[in-house]
Write a protein that holds these residues in place. Structure first.
Motif, PDB file in Angstrom:
ATOM      1  N   ILE A  72       0.848  -1.190   0.000  1.00 53.11           N
ATOM      2  CA  ILE A  72       0.000   0.000   0.000  1.00 53.11           C
ATOM      3  C   ILE A  72       0.888   1.247   0.000  1.00 53.11           C
ATOM      4  O   ILE A  72       1.818   1.364   0.790  1.00 53.11           O
ATOM      5  N   LEU A  73       0.603   2.181  -0.886  1.00 54.25           N
ATOM      6  CA  LEU A  73       1.456   3.362  -1.029  1.00 54.25           C
ATOM      7  C   LEU A  73       1.189   4.397   0.063  1.00 54.25           C
ATOM      8  O   LEU A  73       0.193   4.331   0.789  1.00 54.25           O
ATOM      9  N   ALA A  74       2.080   5.349   0.110  1.00 54.85           N
ATOM     10  CA  ALA A  74       2.074   6.297   1.223  1.00 54.85           C
ATOM     11  C   ALA A  74       0.897   7.254   1.199  1.00 54.85           C
ATOM     12  O   ALA A  74       0.398   7.664   2.249  1.00 54.85           O
ATOM     13  N   ASN A  75       0.430   7.658   0.017  1.00 54.31           N
ATOM     14  CA  ASN A  75      -0.651   8.631  -0.022  1.00 54.31           C
ATOM     15  C   ASN A  75      -1.619   8.310  -1.152  1.00 54.31           C
ATOM     16  O   ASN A  75      -1.354   7.456  -2.003  1.00 54.31           O
ATOM     17  N   ALA A  76      -2.753   9.011  -1.135  1.00 55.94           N
ATOM     18  CA  ALA A  76      -3.827   8.736  -2.086  1.00 55.94           C
ATOM     19  C   ALA A  76      -3.422   9.014  -3.525  1.00 55.94           C
ATOM     20  O   ALA A  76      -3.818   8.296  -4.444  1.00 55.94           O
ATOM     21  N   ALA A  77      -2.611  10.045  -3.738  1.00 53.91           N
ATOM     22  CA  ALA A  77      -2.218  10.394  -5.099  1.00 53.91           C
ATOM     23  C   ALA A  77      -1.427   9.262  -5.746  1.00 53.91           C
ATOM     24  O   ALA A  77      -1.652   8.913  -6.916  1.00 53.91           O
ATOM     25  N   GLU A  78      -0.483   8.686  -4.986  1.00 53.65           N
ATOM     26  CA  GLU A  78       0.312   7.570  -5.518  1.00 53.65           C
ATOM     27  C   GLU A  78      -0.571   6.353  -5.775  1.00 53.65           C
ATOM     28  O   GLU A  78      -0.379   5.620  -6.751  1.00 53.65           O
ATOM     29  N   LEU A  79      -1.544   6.127  -4.901  1.00 50.77           N
ATOM     30  CA  LEU A  79      -2.456   4.992  -5.073  1.00 50.77           C
ATOM     31  C   LEU A  79      -3.279   5.153  -6.349  1.00 50.77           C
ATOM     32  O   LEU A  79      -3.436   4.207  -7.135  1.00 50.77           O
ATOM     33  N   VAL A  80      -3.815   6.346  -6.567  1.00 50.45           N
ATOM     34  CA  VAL A  80      -4.616   6.602  -7.769  1.00 50.45           C
ATOM     35  C   VAL A  80      -3.777   6.402  -9.025  1.00 50.45           C
ATOM     36  O   VAL A  80      -4.224   5.803 -10.017  1.00 50.45           O
ATOM     37  N   GLU A  81      -2.539   6.869  -9.013  1.00 47.04           N
ATOM     38  CA  GLU A  81      -1.667   6.710 -10.168  1.00 47.04           C
ATOM     39  C   GLU A  81      -1.372   5.248 -10.451  1.00 47.04           C
ATOM     40  O   GLU A  81      -1.348   4.801 -11.610  1.00 47.04           O
ATOM     41  N   LYS A  82      -1.161   4.481  -9.368  1.00 53.24           N
ATOM     42  CA  LYS A  82      -0.856   3.047  -9.547  1.00 53.24           C
ATOM     43  C   LYS A  82      -2.060   2.311 -10.092  1.00 53.24           C
ATOM     44  O   LYS A  82      -1.940   1.410 -10.929  1.00 53.24           O
ATOM     45  N   LEU A  83      -3.242   2.690  -9.624  1.00 54.26           N
ATOM     46  CA  LEU A  83      -4.463   2.062 -10.136  1.00 54.26           C
ATOM     47  C   LEU A  83      -4.649   2.353 -11.621  1.00 54.26           C
ATOM     48  O   LEU A  83      -5.111   1.496 -12.385  1.00 54.26           O
ATOM     49  N   LYS A  84      -4.277   3.544 -12.049  1.00 50.88           N
ATOM     50  CA  LYS A  84      -4.406   3.909 -13.444  1.00 50.88           C
ATOM     51  C   LYS A  84      -3.460   3.118 -14.331  1.00 50.88           C
ATOM     52  O   LYS A  84      -3.783   2.726 -15.453  1.00 50.88           O
ATOM     53  N   THR A  85      -2.281   2.843 -13.830  1.00 57.32           N
ATOM     54  CA  THR A  85      -1.237   2.228 -14.673  1.00 57.32           C
ATOM     55  C   THR A  85      -1.131   0.729 -14.522  1.00 57.32           C
ATOM     56  O   THR A  85      -0.788   0.033 -15.485  1.00 57.32           O
ATOM     57  N   ASP A  86      -1.405   0.206 -13.316  1.00 53.67           N
ATOM     58  CA  ASP A  86      -1.129  -1.218 -13.055  1.00 53.67           C
ATOM     59  C   ASP A  86      -2.370  -2.070 -12.875  1.00 53.67           C
ATOM     60  O   ASP A  86      -2.292  -3.301 -12.983  1.00 53.67           O
ATOM     61  N   ALA A  87      -3.509  -1.462 -12.524  1.00 56.40           N
ATOM     62  CA  ALA A  87      -4.695  -2.268 -12.210  1.00 56.40           C
ATOM     63  C   ALA A  87      -5.181  -3.016 -13.438  1.00 56.40           C
ATOM     64  O   ALA A  87      -5.164  -2.476 -14.558  1.00 56.40           O
ATOM     65  N   VAL A  88      -5.638  -4.260 -13.221  1.00 55.34           N
ATOM     66  CA  VAL A  88      -6.190  -5.068 -14.302  1.00 55.34           C
ATOM     67  C   VAL A  88      -7.694  -4.966 -14.240  1.00 55.34           C
ATOM     68  O   VAL A  88      -8.319  -5.314 -13.230  1.00 55.34           O
ATOM     69  N   LEU A  89      -8.305  -4.459 -15.286  1.00 62.92           N
ATOM     70  CA  LEU A  89      -9.751  -4.326 -15.317  1.00 62.92           C
ATOM     71  C   LEU A  89     -10.365  -5.649 -15.751  1.00 62.92           C
ATOM     72  O   LEU A  89      -9.932  -6.292 -16.687  1.00 62.92           O
ATOM     73  N   VAL A  90     -11.431  -6.047 -15.040  1.00 63.63           N
ATOM     74  CA  VAL A  90     -12.116  -7.288 -15.350  1.00 63.63           C
ATOM     75  C   VAL A  90     -13.458  -6.978 -16.000  1.00 63.63           C
ATOM     76  O   VAL A  90     -14.201  -6.156 -15.514  1.00 63.63           O
TER      77      VAL A  90
END
Length: 250
Positions: free
Chosen positions: A232-250
């Motif tokens: 889990i990343l340190a702040n919300a901004a980093e989390l949102v960026e990771k979701l945009k780039t790494d998350a796999v959409l089902v």
């Protein structure tokens, strides 16, 4: 009323299943085998009906190799009166099993057939329904409660929307869910008595049933290993960026 109860020999549910190296089947060598949990519940239900005076005899039936006698002895220790083993070394399929039980039910003059709702090895959940169709009997599947009154039985079924109660005229086919009861612990005296109870071994051919498989198993593979989790990343901004780039959409 005689009750016929199905008992299947399966890999113990505590064992981690492994596929053979060639992918042809599940590895059964040196693996602990046990009675199918749903079938154990069905045996307990049948024995309770006999103890309540609503059945005259409980007959445990299994289809399998000679080693399945051990599984039938478990059913006898729970309280079944006798057992029948239909010898067969290959795999079994729901339709051929249903035909076998039909022949035995007619031969024994059974007034009820109780089965587990499914076996934990193939999860087909088909045998009880097929047997009811072949016999022309009413069926109460996924039973979580049952009450016998004369020539009628009330079955409480677990359905998607909750519980459903159906009234069936006997003879009938019942398939048991795990919440129907808690199977009793077989005591040492019961285990010793089970060794003396009658257990007959017969050939499927004597029943006029062909157990030759009609389905071809193409292969068995183990599920893929679960991927490791992310930190889990340190702040919300980093989390949102990771979701945009790494998350796999089902």
């Amino acid at each position: 009323m005689k009750i016929l109860v199905g008992v299947k020999r399966v890999v113990d549910y505590n064992v981690q299943i492994r596929a053979k190296a060639d992918g042809s089947a599940v590895e059964l060598e040196n693996v602990k085998m046990a009675i199918n949990p749903f079938d154990e519940v069905a045996v307990e239900a049948a024995v309770r009906l006999k103890e309540a005076g609503q059945a005259s005899e409980v007959i445990a039936v299994s289809i399998g190799p000679d080693k399945a006698q051990e599984t039938l002895r478990q059913a006898l220790a729970i309280g079944a009166d006798r057992a029948i083993l239909v010898l067969h070394d290959g795999t079994t399929e729901p339709l051929s099993v249903a035909k076998t039980f039909k022949a035995l039910a007619e031969q024994e003059g059974a007034g009820m057939v109780m089965l587990g709702k499914q076996a934990i090895d193939d999860d087909c959940n088909q045998t009880g329904q097929m047997l009811a169709a072949l016999m022309g009997w009413p069926q109460g599947t996924f039973a979580s409660g049952l009450t016998v009154s004369g020539e009628q039985i009330e079955v409480t079924r677990e359905v998607d929307g909750g519980l459903e109660t159906v009234a069936l005229n006997l003879p009938a086919v019942i398939t048991a869910d795990l919440r129907l009861n808690e199977p009793r612990f077989a005591s040492l005296p019961s285990i010793m008595k089970a060794k003396k109870k009658p257990l007959d071994s017969i050939d499927a051919a004597s029943l006029g049933v062909d157990l030759t498989p009609r389905l071809e198993l193409l292969g068995v593979v183990e599920p893929p290993a679960r991927a490791s989790g992310s930190v889990i990343l340190a702040n919300a901004a980093e989390l949102v960026e990771k979701l945009k780039t790494d998350a796999v959409l089902v």
